[in-house]
Design a protein around this motif. Structure first.
Motif, PDB file in Angstrom:
ATOM      1  N   GLY A  16       0.797  -1.217   0.000  1.00  0.00           N
ATOM      2  CA  GLY A  16       0.000   0.000   0.000  1.00  0.00           C
ATOM      3  C   GLY A  16       0.835   1.275   0.000  1.00  0.00           C
ATOM      4  O   GLY A  16       0.333   2.353  -0.351  1.00  0.00           O
ATOM      5  N   GLU A  17       2.092   1.143   0.385  1.00  0.00           N
ATOM      6  CA  GLU A  17       2.984   2.311   0.342  1.00  0.00           C
ATOM      7  C   GLU A  17       3.466   2.542  -1.086  1.00  0.00           C
ATOM      8  O   GLU A  17       3.419   1.662  -1.936  1.00  0.00           O
ATOM      9  N   ASP A  18       3.962   3.752  -1.313  1.00  0.00           N
ATOM     10  CA  ASP A  18       4.513   4.074  -2.627  1.00  0.00           C
ATOM     11  C   ASP A  18       5.984   3.693  -2.695  1.00  0.00           C
ATOM     12  O   ASP A  18       6.656   3.528  -1.663  1.00  0.00           O
ATOM     13  N   ARG A  60      -0.645   1.817 -12.109  1.00  0.00           N
ATOM     14  CA  ARG A  60      -0.062   2.416 -10.902  1.00  0.00           C
ATOM     15  C   ARG A  60       1.400   2.827 -11.097  1.00  0.00           C
ATOM     16  O   ARG A  60       2.026   3.350 -10.166  1.00  0.00           O
ATOM     17  N   LEU A  61       1.948   2.607 -12.266  1.00  0.00           N
ATOM     18  CA  LEU A  61       3.347   2.931 -12.526  1.00  0.00           C
ATOM     19  C   LEU A  61       3.451   4.223 -13.327  1.00  0.00           C
ATOM     20  O   LEU A  61       2.759   4.402 -14.323  1.00  0.00           O
ATOM     21  N   THR A  62       4.342   5.120 -12.863  1.00  0.00           N
ATOM     22  CA  THR A  62       4.601   6.370 -13.569  1.00  0.00           C
ATOM     23  C   THR A  62       6.083   6.456 -13.867  1.00  0.00           C
ATOM     24  O   THR A  62       6.916   6.318 -12.969  1.00  0.00           O
ATOM     25  N   ILE A  76       5.864   3.767  -8.229  1.00  0.00           N
ATOM     26  CA  ILE A  76       4.725   2.859  -8.104  1.00  0.00           C
ATOM     27  C   ILE A  76       3.849   3.354  -6.967  1.00  0.00           C
ATOM     28  O   ILE A  76       4.315   3.527  -5.834  1.00  0.00           O
ATOM     29  N   THR A  77       2.605   3.558  -7.259  1.00  0.00           N
ATOM     30  CA  THR A  77       1.646   4.011  -6.253  1.00  0.00           C
ATOM     31  C   THR A  77       0.967   2.803  -5.623  1.00  0.00           C
ATOM     32  O   THR A  77       0.586   1.863  -6.314  1.00  0.00           O
ATOM     33  N   ALA A  78       0.832   2.853  -4.305  1.00  0.00           N
ATOM     34  CA  ALA A  78       0.109   1.805  -3.576  1.00  0.00           C
ATOM     35  C   ALA A  78       0.584   0.413  -3.976  1.00  0.00           C
ATOM     36  O   ALA A  78      -0.143  -0.349  -4.620  1.00  0.00           O
ATOM     37  N   THR A  79       1.804   0.088  -3.587  1.00  0.00           N
ATOM     38  CA  THR A  79       2.409  -1.181  -3.995  1.00  0.00           C
ATOM     39  C   THR A  79       1.567  -2.384  -3.586  1.00  0.00           C
ATOM     40  O   THR A  79       0.836  -2.364  -2.580  1.00  0.00           O
ATOM     41  N   THR A 106      17.009  -1.940  -8.744  1.00  0.00           N
ATOM     42  CA  THR A 106      16.475  -1.747  -7.400  1.00  0.00           C
ATOM     43  C   THR A 106      15.585  -2.932  -7.076  1.00  0.00           C
ATOM     44  O   THR A 106      14.618  -3.206  -7.809  1.00  0.00           O
ATOM     45  N   SER A 107      15.935  -3.613  -6.005  1.00  0.00           N
ATOM     46  CA  SER A 107      15.160  -4.781  -5.594  1.00  0.00           C
ATOM     47  C   SER A 107      14.058  -4.343  -4.641  1.00  0.00           C
ATOM     48  O   SER A 107      14.331  -3.774  -3.586  1.00  0.00           O
ATOM     49  N   LEU A 108      12.819  -4.607  -5.020  1.00  0.00           N
ATOM     50  CA  LEU A 108      11.660  -4.197  -4.229  1.00  0.00           C
ATOM     51  C   LEU A 108      11.057  -5.393  -3.507  1.00  0.00           C
ATOM     52  O   LEU A 108      10.728  -6.403  -4.138  1.00  0.00           O
ATOM     53  N   SER A 109      10.932  -5.240  -2.203  1.00  0.00           N
ATOM     54  CA  SER A 109      10.208  -6.223  -1.394  1.00  0.00           C
ATOM     55  C   SER A 109       8.960  -5.560  -0.852  1.00  0.00           C
ATOM     56  O   SER A 109       9.010  -4.415  -0.392  1.00  0.00           O
ATOM     57  N   VAL A 110       7.844  -6.255  -0.909  1.00  0.00           N
ATOM     58  CA  VAL A 110       6.591  -5.720  -0.414  1.00  0.00           C
ATOM     59  C   VAL A 110       6.099  -6.609   0.724  1.00  0.00           C
ATOM     60  O   VAL A 110       5.876  -7.805   0.539  1.00  0.00           O
ATOM     61  N   ILE A 111       5.933  -5.987   1.881  1.00  0.00           N
ATOM     62  CA  ILE A 111       5.507  -6.728   3.067  1.00  0.00           C
ATOM     63  C   ILE A 111       3.990  -6.691   3.146  1.00  0.00           C
ATOM     64  O   ILE A 111       3.411  -5.618   3.204  1.00  0.00           O
ATOM     65  N   PRO A 112       3.348  -7.849   3.120  1.00  0.00           N
ATOM     66  CA  PRO A 112       1.867  -7.845   3.112  1.00  0.00           C
ATOM     67  C   PRO A 112       1.288  -7.359   4.448  1.00  0.00           C
ATOM     68  O   PRO A 112       1.931  -7.405   5.475  1.00  0.00           O
TER      69      PRO A 112
END
Lengths: 112, 118
Positions: A16-18, A60-62, A76-79, A106-112
């Motif tokens: 949900g974070e950007d 959601r990607l700009t 990325i908005t609202a990951t 850039t390695s992106l991890s998204v925590i649920p």
């Protein structure tokens, strides 16, 4: 030689974070591309920017290309958990008919 | 779009031996490239495979170590010669086409060949 730099190297966000990754080139680019690589997969093309100051959106990607054509960003908005992966910028220097040099990613991890 | 088939998908090799990776594209493409990617790292361009002529190598890569062929518009090979453990990596074939309405010049990638050198 041509160098493409990218920050941050890693980013951990709550769902949900950007998220934003920044790309800088040591030389003026003809165009810049963005790729996403999921763990265990190969890079997949997201978009190409060609014009100075160009902004493109995909849901959601700009994506932005700087006025000097030396930097770019992906926001990325609202990951979501499906956004997990490594995002690479990649630039061509001379013309479109040129080799493509990748940034470090850039390695992106998204925590649920 | 282009679909790229690479083989082998993985191999375990002995030090001092050579291995050839094959890359087949399902359509004629303008440019073909070979990249190397260490686990968790970015893609490093090895060379541009030129049809019917010698490949164009990037700094740090030489033809004797990484001979490349591209006999036609849809096929290329990369040989990793006299391998050492430092050559353990994923080798990716890539193609770029400028045909079609979209004409984005995007890179298409094969699934990669994971080489482990003992």
């Amino acid at each position: 030689g041509q160098q493409v730099m990218q920050i941050p190297q890693y980013q951990h966000v709550q769902e949900g974070e950007d998220f934003t990754t920044y790309c800088n080139s040591s030389t003026t680019l003809s165009n810049i591309q963005w790729y996403k690589q999921r763990p265990g997969g190969h890079p997949v093309f997201l978009i190409q920017l060609v014009k100075s100051g160009e902004v493109k959106k995909q849901k959601r990607l700009t994506f932005q290309f700087g006025e000097a054509k030396k930097n770019s960003s992906l926001h990325i908005t609202a990951t979501q958990t499906t956004d997990v992966g490594t995002y690479f910028c990649a630039g061509s220097m001379k013309t479109s008919y040129d080799k493509v040099i990748f940034g470090p990613g850039t390695s992106l991890s998204v925590i649920p | 779009s282009a679909v790229i088939s690479q083989k082998p998908s993985r191999d375990i090799c002995q030090r001092g031996t050579s291995l050839t990776i094959q890359c087949q594209v399902d359509s004629q493409v303008t440019m073909m490239f070979w990249y190397r990617q260490q686990p968790g790292q970015s893609l490093t361009l090895i060379a541009t495979a030129n049809q019917g002529s010698e490949a164009t190598y990037e700094s740090g890569f030489v033809i004797d170590k990484f001979p490349i062929s591209r006999p036609n518009l849809t096929f290329s090979t990369l040989t990793v010669s006299n391998m050492s453990p430092e050559d353990s990596s994923i080798y990716l074939c890539s193609a770029r086409s400028f045909s079609g309405i979209a004409n984005t010049g995007e890179l298409f990638f094969g699934e990669g060949s994971r080489l482990t050198v003992l």
